[in-house]
Design an enzyme around this catalytic site. Structure first.
Site, PDB file in Angstrom:
ATOM      1  N   CYS A 112       7.918  -3.358  10.510  1.00 31.83           N
ATOM      2  CA  CYS A 112       8.205  -4.479  10.696  1.00 31.83           C
ATOM      3  C   CYS A 112       8.852  -5.681  11.176  1.00 31.83           C
ATOM      4  O   CYS A 112       8.831  -6.708  12.202  1.00 31.83           O
ATOM      5  CB  CYS A 112       8.121  -5.661   9.694  1.00 31.83           C
ATOM      6  N   HIS A 236       9.796 -13.332   9.470  1.00 28.72           N
ATOM      7  CA  HIS A 236       8.466 -12.114   9.155  1.00 28.72           C
ATOM      8  C   HIS A 236       7.808 -13.169   7.956  1.00 28.72           C
ATOM      9  O   HIS A 236       8.430 -12.748   7.165  1.00 28.72           O
ATOM     10  CB  HIS A 236       8.903 -10.649   9.252  1.00 28.72           C
ATOM     11  N   ASN A 266      -0.289 -10.700   5.965  1.00 28.82           N
ATOM     12  CA  ASN A 266       1.717  -9.763   6.445  1.00 28.82           C
ATOM     13  C   ASN A 266       0.832  -8.374   7.572  1.00 28.82           C
ATOM     14  O   ASN A 266       0.025  -7.418   7.050  1.00 28.82           O
ATOM     15  CB  ASN A 266       2.299  -8.805   5.336  1.00 28.82           C
TER      16      ASN A 266
HETATM   17  O1  UT7 Z   1       6.587  -6.364   5.734  1.00 26.81           O
HETATM   18  C1  UT7 Z   1       6.785  -5.157   4.810  1.00 26.81           C
HETATM   19  C2  UT7 Z   1       7.161  -5.772   3.759  1.00 26.81           C
HETATM   20  N1  UT7 Z   1       6.490  -6.016   2.324  1.00 26.81           N
HETATM   21  C3  UT7 Z   1       6.887  -6.723   1.547  1.00 26.81           C
HETATM   22  O2  UT7 Z   1       7.779  -7.499   1.954  1.00 26.81           O
HETATM   23  C4  UT7 Z   1       6.684  -6.845  -0.216  1.00 26.81           C
HETATM   24  C5  UT7 Z   1       7.294  -6.851  -0.482  1.00 26.81           C
HETATM   25  N2  UT7 Z   1       7.157  -7.160  -2.189  1.00 26.81           N
HETATM   26  C6  UT7 Z   1       6.341  -8.665  -2.387  1.00 26.81           C
HETATM   27  O3  UT7 Z   1       6.594  -8.979  -1.736  1.00 26.81           O
HETATM   28  C7  UT7 Z   1       5.998  -8.408  -3.869  1.00 26.81           C
HETATM   29  O4  UT7 Z   1       7.131  -6.787  -4.787  1.00 26.81           O
HETATM   30  C8  UT7 Z   1       4.753  -8.312  -4.433  1.00 26.81           C
HETATM   31  C9  UT7 Z   1       4.160  -8.650  -3.756  1.00 26.81           C
HETATM   32  C10 UT7 Z   1       4.323  -6.850  -3.915  1.00 26.81           C
HETATM   33  C11 UT7 Z   1       4.348  -7.706  -5.694  1.00 26.81           C
HETATM   34  O5  UT7 Z   1       4.808  -9.223  -6.403  1.00 26.81           O
HETATM   35  P1  UT7 Z   1       6.115  -8.615  -7.928  1.00 26.81           P
HETATM   36  O6  UT7 Z   1       6.369 -10.505  -8.141  1.00 26.81           O
HETATM   37  O7  UT7 Z   1       6.823  -7.274  -7.434  1.00 26.81           O
HETATM   38  O8  UT7 Z   1       4.953  -8.015  -8.635  1.00 26.81           O
HETATM   39  P2  UT7 Z   1       5.552  -6.787  -9.255  1.00 26.81           P
HETATM   40  O9  UT7 Z   1       5.467  -5.756  -8.704  1.00 26.81           O
HETATM   41  O10 UT7 Z   1       6.870  -6.470 -10.045  1.00 26.81           O
HETATM   42  O11 UT7 Z   1       4.075  -6.442  -9.946  1.00 26.81           O
HETATM   43  C12 UT7 Z   1       3.761  -6.976 -11.191  1.00 26.81           C
HETATM   44  C13 UT7 Z   1       2.105  -6.349 -11.641  1.00 26.81           C
HETATM   45  C14 UT7 Z   1       2.018  -5.134 -12.261  1.00 26.81           C
HETATM   46  O12 UT7 Z   1       1.705  -5.642 -13.288  1.00 26.81           O
HETATM   47  P3  UT7 Z   1       2.231  -4.964 -14.893  1.00 26.81           P
HETATM   48  O13 UT7 Z   1       2.682  -3.973 -14.077  1.00 26.81           O
HETATM   49  O14 UT7 Z   1       4.029  -5.499 -15.098  1.00 26.81           O
HETATM   50  O15 UT7 Z   1       1.044  -4.658 -15.793  1.00 26.81           O
HETATM   51  C15 UT7 Z   1       1.334  -4.791 -11.415  1.00 26.81           C
HETATM   52  O16 UT7 Z   1       0.238  -4.050 -11.411  1.00 26.81           O
HETATM   53  O17 UT7 Z   1       1.406  -7.064 -11.011  1.00 26.81           O
HETATM   54  C16 UT7 Z   1       0.383  -6.642 -11.086  1.00 26.81           C
HETATM   55  N3  UT7 Z   1      -0.216  -6.089  -9.486  1.00 26.81           N
HETATM   56  C17 UT7 Z   1      -1.504  -7.294  -9.076  1.00 26.81           C
HETATM   57  N4  UT7 Z   1      -1.837  -7.914 -10.088  1.00 26.81           N
HETATM   58  C18 UT7 Z   1      -3.042  -8.725  -9.319  1.00 26.81           C
HETATM   59  C19 UT7 Z   1       0.494  -5.863  -8.391  1.00 26.81           C
HETATM   60  N5  UT7 Z   1      -0.531  -6.052  -7.793  1.00 26.81           N
HETATM   61  C20 UT7 Z   1      -1.188  -6.595  -8.253  1.00 26.81           C
HETATM   62  C21 UT7 Z   1      -2.541  -7.818  -7.473  1.00 26.81           C
HETATM   63  N6  UT7 Z   1      -3.155  -8.571  -8.323  1.00 26.81           N
HETATM   64  N7  UT7 Z   1      -3.021  -7.611  -6.265  1.00 26.81           N
END
Ligand code: UT7
Length: 311
Positions: A112, A236, A266
């Site tokens: 990225c 980004h 993204n």
């Molecule tokens: O350009 C490359 C770089 N990539 C990035 O910059 C991504 C950086 N990271 C992020 O943007 C965030 O970490 C995410 C958007 C990927 C995830 O958000 P988060 O607030 O960090 O969520 P999390 O990973 O802590 O997950 C929270 C919950 C989990 O459930 P449990 O374990 O708490 O029961 C996930 O399983 O949300 C769940 N989850 C979803 N639920 C509904 C993860 N993906 C989804 C989804 N829909 N698509």
């Protein structure tokens, strides 16, 4: 003499995949995606639409805006992690499509942050006096390396391309400062594992909310300015919450930050040049504005630039 941006262009595929559509593909919700990421929809390339096809459309627009033709290019740099194939490169394909008969061509791989790496590479060739006109492109077909059964990643990404033509600009304009960096130790958090993207979202998030604001502030200071001097920020587009962290750290008003993650998700290396091209076209950035571009990505990699807009 400094290198600056002479023209920009972008292209996104026609096909729109909304959050509602995503609900049909994996167990997710429009509400979760919007509130956690800021994404409302993304563009997905056609089955036969390649990274090079998207790159070509963005490049044509950038050349037109710069007022030059392909045969005036000295170098083509394409930042991508989703080339059509490993070789010939996307940049070599553009060299042919654009009739860039005297241009050298290579792809740049920094995920990225790739467009920032391409921009700084181009700057060196121009400011050394060796080259006059360099086309830089960020283009991705992430949909082909997306695991459409993994809700942690598949809701995040989209396809598209953005481009810029760089060349010498008049005094006071152009790239004033930059920062590039890498941390291979963090590579395990965001990778292509087999056929698909693997991501430890929380770890990447922590890295991004620290690194992106820090790099943005560094380049402003290196250029000899204060945060209050920044007219426009082009971050980004990975997550609206990461963008917001950078905005707050720079203490810049919401209407002076490029945001299109809601429309495109993204798009990796394409995200900064698409946002740049849109901002240039919709009058968000004006002659003499101090503009900061900042990105981060897999590798881990990061890069930022402070530039004075105009030719
Ligand atoms: O350009 C490359 C770089 N990539 C990035 O910059 C991504 C950086 N990271 C992020 O943007 C965030 O970490 C995410 C958007 C990927 C995830 O958000 P988060 O607030 O960090 O969520 P999390 O990973 O802590 O997950 C929270 C919950 C989990 O459930 P449990 O374990 O708490 O029961 C996930 O399983 O949300 C769940 N989850 C979803 N639920 C509904 C993860 N993906 C989804 C989804 N829909 N698509």
């Amino acid at each position: 003499m400094k290198a600056g941006i002479l023209g920009t262009g972008h292209y996104v595929p026609e096909r729109v995949l909304t959050n509602k559509d995503m609900e049909e593909i994996v167990e997710t919700s429009d509400e979760w995606i919007r509130t956690r990421t800021g994404i409302e929809e993304r563009r997905i390339a056609g089955d036969h639409e390649k990274t090079s096809d998207m790159a070509y459309k963005a490049a044509e627009e950038a050349l037109k805006e710069a007022g030059i033709t392909g045969d005036q290019l000295d170098l083509i740099l394409v930042a991508t992690v989703t080339p059509d194939q490993s070789f010939p490169t996307v940049s070599c394909k553009l060299q042919e499509y654009l009739g860039a008969t005297k241009a050298a061509a290579m792809d740049v791989s920094a995920a990225c942050a790739g467009f920032m790496y391409a921009m700084i590479t181009a700057k060196q060739f121009i400011e050394s006096g060796d080259y006059q006109h360099i086309l830089i492109v960020g283009a991705e077909k992430l949909s082909k390396i997306t695991d459409w059964t993994d809700r942690n990643t598949c809701v995040l990404f989209g396809d598209g391309a953005g481009a810029a033509v760089l060349g010498p600009v008049s005094e006071g304009k152009g790239i004033l400062s930059f920062e590039l960096g890498a941390d291979g130790k963090g590579g395990k958090h965001l990778s292509q594992d087999g056929d698909f993207i693997f991501m430890n979202g929380r770890e990447v998030f922590k890295f991004a909310v620290r690194q992106m604001p820090e790099s943005a502030v560094h380049v402003v200071e290196k250029a000899g300015y204060a945060k209050a001097d920044v007219d426009y920020l082009i971050p980004h587009q990975a997550n609206i919450r990461i963008v917001e962290a950078a905005r707050q750290r720079l203490d810049i008003a919401e209407d002076r930050v490029a945001i299109n993650i809601n429309k495109y998700g993204n798009t990796s290396a394409a995200s900064i040049p698409i946002a740049l091209s849109e901002a240039a076209k919709n009058g968000k950035i004006k002659n003499d504005d101090l503009v900061v571009l900042v990105g981060f990505g897999g590798g881990l990699t990061w890069g930022a630039v402070a530039l004075r807009w105009g030719k």
